[in-house]
Design a protein around this motif. Structure first.
Motif, PDB file in Angstrom:
ATOM      1  N   ASP A  56       1.270  -1.685   0.005  1.00  0.00           N
ATOM      2  CA  ASP A  56       0.212  -0.410  -0.112  1.00  0.00           C
ATOM      3  C   ASP A  56       0.959   0.988  -0.136  1.00  0.00           C
ATOM      4  O   ASP A  56       0.232   2.191   0.063  1.00  0.00           O
ATOM      5  CB  ASP A  56      -0.939   0.080   1.161  1.00  0.00           C
ATOM      6  N   ALA A  57       2.389   1.066  -0.316  1.00  0.00           N
ATOM      7  CA  ALA A  57       2.933   1.943   0.751  1.00  0.00           C
ATOM      8  C   ALA A  57       3.740   3.147  -0.650  1.00  0.00           C
ATOM      9  O   ALA A  57       3.335   4.366  -0.795  1.00  0.00           O
ATOM     10  CB  ALA A  57       4.594   2.091   1.478  1.00  0.00           C
ATOM     11  N   PHE A  58       3.030   2.249  -2.124  1.00  0.00           N
ATOM     12  CA  PHE A  58       3.167   3.051  -3.516  1.00  0.00           C
ATOM     13  C   PHE A  58       2.365   2.692  -4.039  1.00  0.00           C
ATOM     14  O   PHE A  58       1.652   1.938  -3.497  1.00  0.00           O
ATOM     15  CB  PHE A  58       4.998   3.320  -3.615  1.00  0.00           C
ATOM     16  N   SER A  59       1.689   3.324  -5.710  1.00  0.00           N
ATOM     17  CA  SER A  59       0.648   3.036  -6.305  1.00  0.00           C
ATOM     18  C   SER A  59       1.582   3.710  -7.628  1.00  0.00           C
ATOM     19  O   SER A  59       2.580   4.652  -7.866  1.00  0.00           O
ATOM     20  CB  SER A  59      -0.279   3.650  -6.045  1.00  0.00           C
ATOM     21  N   ILE A  60       1.322   2.835  -8.741  1.00  0.00           N
ATOM     22  CA  ILE A  60       1.763   2.661 -10.060  1.00  0.00           C
ATOM     23  C   ILE A  60       0.499   3.520 -10.921  1.00  0.00           C
ATOM     24  O   ILE A  60      -1.136   3.369 -10.606  1.00  0.00           O
ATOM     25  CB  ILE A  60       1.781   1.558 -10.724  1.00  0.00           C
ATOM     26  N   ARG A  61       1.020   4.434 -11.445  1.00  0.00           N
ATOM     27  CA  ARG A  61       0.410   4.735 -12.905  1.00  0.00           C
ATOM     28  C   ARG A  61       0.656   5.706 -14.146  1.00  0.00           C
ATOM     29  O   ARG A  61       2.418   5.720 -13.740  1.00  0.00           O
ATOM     30  CB  ARG A  61      -0.800   5.767 -12.249  1.00  0.00           C
ATOM     31  N   PRO A  62       0.996   5.969 -14.930  1.00  0.00           N
ATOM     32  CA  PRO A  62       1.460   6.234 -16.198  1.00  0.00           C
ATOM     33  C   PRO A  62       1.914   7.685 -15.910  1.00  0.00           C
ATOM     34  O   PRO A  62       1.237   8.349 -15.710  1.00  0.00           O
ATOM     35  CB  PRO A  62       0.293   6.148 -17.729  1.00  0.00           C
ATOM     36  N   LEU A  63       2.944   7.988 -16.560  1.00  0.00           N
ATOM     37  CA  LEU A  63       3.017   9.452 -15.604  1.00  0.00           C
ATOM     38  C   LEU A  63       2.608  10.582 -17.090  1.00  0.00           C
ATOM     39  O   LEU A  63       1.792  10.002 -18.268  1.00  0.00           O
ATOM     40  CB  LEU A  63       4.400   9.442 -16.374  1.00  0.00           C
ATOM     41  N   ARG A  64       1.787  11.204 -16.777  1.00  0.00           N
ATOM     42  CA  ARG A  64       1.588  12.623 -17.553  1.00  0.00           C
ATOM     43  C   ARG A  64       2.569  13.585 -17.976  1.00  0.00           C
ATOM     44  O   ARG A  64       3.005  14.218 -17.458  1.00  0.00           O
ATOM     45  CB  ARG A  64       0.299  12.821 -17.232  1.00  0.00           C
ATOM     46  N   PRO A  65       2.377  14.627 -18.459  1.00  0.00           N
ATOM     47  CA  PRO A  65       2.814  15.726 -19.471  1.00  0.00           C
ATOM     48  C   PRO A  65       3.485  16.325 -18.031  1.00  0.00           C
ATOM     49  O   PRO A  65       4.052  17.163 -17.617  1.00  0.00           O
ATOM     50  CB  PRO A  65       2.309  16.705 -20.108  1.00  0.00           C
ATOM     51  N   SER A  66       2.020  16.808 -17.703  1.00  0.00           N
ATOM     52  CA  SER A  66       1.900  18.146 -16.084  1.00  0.00           C
ATOM     53  C   SER A  66       3.573  16.404 -14.699  1.00  0.00           C
ATOM     54  O   SER A  66       3.718  17.847 -13.590  1.00  0.00           O
ATOM     55  CB  SER A  66       1.196  17.361 -15.309  1.00  0.00           C
ATOM     56  N   ASP A  67       4.018  15.809 -15.252  1.00  0.00           N
ATOM     57  CA  ASP A  67       4.919  14.959 -14.303  1.00  0.00           C
ATOM     58  C   ASP A  67       6.221  15.284 -14.737  1.00  0.00           C
ATOM     59  O   ASP A  67       7.025  14.658 -14.171  1.00  0.00           O
ATOM     60  CB  ASP A  67       4.481  13.335 -14.111  1.00  0.00           C
ATOM     61  N   ALA A  68       6.077  16.173 -15.650  1.00  0.00           N
ATOM     62  CA  ALA A  68       7.705  16.764 -16.278  1.00  0.00           C
ATOM     63  C   ALA A  68       8.784  17.025 -15.073  1.00  0.00           C
ATOM     64  O   ALA A  68       9.973  16.507 -15.563  1.00  0.00           O
ATOM     65  CB  ALA A  68       7.147  17.346 -17.540  1.00  0.00           C
ATOM     66  N   SER A  69       8.418  17.586 -14.602  1.00  0.00           N
ATOM     67  CA  SER A  69       9.507  17.994 -13.755  1.00  0.00           C
ATOM     68  C   SER A  69       9.699  16.890 -12.504  1.00  0.00           C
ATOM     69  O   SER A  69      10.649  16.707 -12.368  1.00  0.00           O
ATOM     70  CB  SER A  69       8.732  18.905 -12.850  1.00  0.00           C
ATOM     71  N   ALA A  70       8.942  16.112 -11.873  1.00  0.00           N
ATOM     72  CA  ALA A  70       9.404  15.356 -11.198  1.00  0.00           C
ATOM     73  C   ALA A  70       9.982  13.994 -11.966  1.00  0.00           C
ATOM     74  O   ALA A  70      10.939  13.770 -11.673  1.00  0.00           O
ATOM     75  CB  ALA A  70       8.178  14.524 -10.866  1.00  0.00           C
ATOM     76  N   TYR A  71       9.411  13.967 -13.060  1.00  0.00           N
ATOM     77  CA  TYR A  71      10.375  13.010 -14.641  1.00  0.00           C
ATOM     78  C   TYR A  71      11.740  13.213 -14.154  1.00  0.00           C
ATOM     79  O   TYR A  71      12.581  13.171 -14.643  1.00  0.00           O
ATOM     80  CB  TYR A  71       9.231  12.848 -15.667  1.00  0.00           C
ATOM     81  N   ARG A  72      11.843  14.549 -14.814  1.00  0.00           N
ATOM     82  CA  ARG A  72      13.328  14.904 -14.917  1.00  0.00           C
ATOM     83  C   ARG A  72      14.430  14.783 -14.309  1.00  0.00           C
ATOM     84  O   ARG A  72      14.990  14.253 -14.464  1.00  0.00           O
ATOM     85  CB  ARG A  72      12.912  16.250 -15.033  1.00  0.00           C
ATOM     86  N   ASP A  73      13.671  15.368 -12.496  1.00  0.00           N
ATOM     87  CA  ASP A  73      14.119  15.299 -11.390  1.00  0.00           C
ATOM     88  C   ASP A  73      14.972  13.728 -11.539  1.00  0.00           C
ATOM     89  O   ASP A  73      16.175  13.436 -10.871  1.00  0.00           O
ATOM     90  CB  ASP A  73      13.724  15.749 -10.049  1.00  0.00           C
ATOM     91  N   LEU A  74      13.554  12.916 -11.392  1.00  0.00           N
ATOM     92  CA  LEU A  74      14.153  11.261 -11.173  1.00  0.00           C
ATOM     93  C   LEU A  74      15.094  10.623 -12.250  1.00  0.00           C
ATOM     94  O   LEU A  74      16.373  10.256 -12.148  1.00  0.00           O
ATOM     95  CB  LEU A  74      12.570  10.682 -11.135  1.00  0.00           C
TER      96      LEU A  74
END
Ligand SMILES: CC(C)(COP(=O)(O)OP(=O)(O)OC[C@H]1O[C@@H](n2cnc3c(N)ncnc32)[C@H](O)[C@@H]1OP(=O)(O)O)[C@@H](O)C(=O)NCCC(=O)NCCS
Length: 186
Positions: A15-33
């Motif tokens: 339950d500690a995490f969930s998985i979903r497809p990234l969206r364009p609005s996730d771009a900043s977090a995606y770039r950091d990771l």
């Protein structure tokens, strides 16, 4: 290896995490990771920090697929992106029955908590709706990733010698593939 992959689809996702497809609005977090991954584990990725760090956010945003079949799955703890795994189908007409898993990464503080397995399992489930063969490549010395992939049904079919060069050091990669059931309607 012939037949269906030995996928354990029964293992519950914590339950500690969930998985979903990234969206364009996730771009900043995606770039950091993504930059964290390229910087901390350069031998695990074909791309490099030097190539991606200068890219503008719009370029990163445009790389997040917005429609099937290509996707980047993110593992979220609350709304924090803690892991990711990409999937892409080959473009060429004669290769569209094959896809590749790429860019698998879990933040160090989240490792060994089944996030990696859950991400890879999600890619496999998604891939099985679109292709009949899933490929991946993993550093021969990368025990944690090899164990994760082998455990979910990937099988080695070869070794690419000197696949990655970092400075004067070369890294061999194990080439992996997995047969998937024929997608419905394919
Ligand atoms: C590879 C990686 C994604 C695994 O993520 P994770 O969340 O720690 O993996 P899980 O907790 O789901 O563990 C999956 C399996 O690997 C094993 N494992 C995890 N870390 C390990 C380690 N350091 N050494 C040996 N085995 C390890 C687990 O025991 C588990 O196997 P099991 O089910 O048989 O017990 C993560 O270590 C990572 O991001 N590494 C750096 C980037 C990288 O190498 N990416 C892969 C590019 S090909």
């Amino acid at each position: 290896m012939e037949g269906s992959p030995e996928i354990n689809r029964q293992e519950p996702m914590p339950d500690a995490f969930s998985i979903r497809p990234l969206r364009p609005s996730d771009a900043s977090a995606y770039r950091d990771l993504r930059l964290e991954a390229l910087q901390s584990n350069p031998e695990a990725f074909g791309s490099s920090y030097e190539e991606e760090a200068p890219l503008p956010l719009e370029t990163i945003e445009a790389r997040i697929p917005t429609s099937n079949p290509n996707a980047i799955f993110g593992a979220f703890a609350g709304d924090v992106l803690v892991g990711m795994a990409g999937f892409a189908v080959y473009d060429r007409l004669k290769a569209r029955h094959k896809g590749v898993m790429w860019g698998v990464y879990v933040k160090p503080e989240w490792r060994k908590q089944r996030v990696g397995k859950a991400l890879v399992r999600r890619v496999i489930d998604h891939a099985s709706r679109h292709v009949i063969m899933l490929e991946a490549a993993v550093g021969l010395a990368n025990e944690s990733a090899r164990r994760t992939y082998h455990g979910l049904g990937f099988r080695p079919y070869g070794i690419e010698r000197k696949a990655i060069r970092i400075g004067d050091v070369f890294h061999d990669e194990e080439l992996l593939s997995m047969d998937l059931p024929q997608p419905t309607g394919a």
